[in-house]
Design a protein around this motif. Sequence first.
Motif, short mmCIF file in Angstrom:
data_model
loop_
_atom_site.label_atom_id
_atom_site.label_comp_id
_atom_site.label_asym_id
_atom_site.label_seq_id
_atom_site.Cartn_x
_atom_site.Cartn_y
_atom_site.Cartn_z
N SER A 117 -15.22 -13.00 -37.19
CA SER A 117 -16.67 -13.15 -37.37
C SER A 117 -17.00 -14.25 -38.38
O SER A 117 -18.06 -14.88 -38.29
CB SER A 117 -17.29 -11.82 -37.81
N LYS A 118 -16.10 -14.49 -39.33
CA LYS A 118 -16.32 -15.53 -40.33
C LYS A 118 -15.91 -16.92 -39.83
O LYS A 118 -16.29 -17.94 -40.42
CB LYS A 118 -15.52 -15.22 -41.60
N ASN A 119 -15.12 -16.97 -38.76
CA ASN A 119 -14.57 -18.25 -38.29
C ASN A 119 -14.86 -18.45 -36.81
O ASN A 119 -13.96 -18.47 -35.97
CB ASN A 119 -13.05 -18.29 -38.54
N GLN A 123 -9.45 -20.17 -40.96
CA GLN A 123 -10.36 -21.12 -41.60
C GLN A 123 -9.80 -22.54 -41.62
O GLN A 123 -10.55 -23.51 -41.78
CB GLN A 123 -10.68 -20.69 -43.03
N ARG A 163 -13.00 -9.04 -38.97
CA ARG A 163 -13.77 -9.67 -40.04
C ARG A 163 -13.49 -11.17 -40.11
O ARG A 163 -14.42 -11.97 -40.30
CB ARG A 163 -13.45 -8.99 -41.38
N SER A 164 -12.22 -11.54 -39.96
CA SER A 164 -11.88 -12.97 -39.99
C SER A 164 -12.47 -13.71 -38.80
O SER A 164 -12.93 -14.85 -38.93
CB SER A 164 -10.36 -13.15 -40.01
#
Length: 245
Positions: A113-115, A87, A110-111
């Motif tokens: 997909s969020k970034n 992030q 998961r990280s």
Amino acid sequence: MELTILFLRACLALLAMPIYLLSFLGVWGPFCKKVFFPYFLEKLSTVHNRKTKKQKQELFRNLPDFTGPSGELKLLEIGTGCGANFQFYPPGCKVTCSDVNPNFQQGLSRSMSKNQHIHYERFLTAAGEDLHQVPSGSVDAVVCTLVLCSVQSVSKTLKEVQRVLRPGGVFYFLEHVAANPSSWKLFWQQVCHPTWKLVFDGCCLTREIWKDLEEANFSELKLQHISVPLPWTPIKPHIIGYAVK
């Protein structure tokens, strides 16, 4: 004092006897790497990021300044884990992920997909001391957070960092370290050290990593000692900063 430390270490070992027994039977190591440590690290990273958000934002603020001559920022992260730093990277950054433990994939996915503001090049299963899959002088930046506590050799890892960095490239770090000498924090770190190292996959509490950085012959070193408020843990003392090749 040494006898007191030994006595308290023995008491702590008794409390953790089931884990010591599982380790003796060869069960704890595989279970720790595949199940416990990936789960624990993802939870710890969430708390740690919350406690260090401002420091990390400031740390990585000048990352775009190290963009290479090609106009692309190529970054290698050692010990990526579950991607806690993604992030904080600038948009368009090309990231190569590496970790000695390949069992972080769920948290890492998961990280990712969020970034989606950064570009993921590849994932390497590699120890910090041996990054032979990365060509010399091929990256603009290397990042390492909460990793140098558990590598086999800090000095060898830093040599690999310098090898893969291009001239003028940068190495960012944020690591928990040994507390001040003669402090109660260091006393409890020494007490907890053997059991902590066993339970948390080789994590060492008493490394003076700043000394390795000072001896690594970077052309520039910006280093600061800070305390991260992590209640009821022996990992509050940290160092944060960056070094230029």
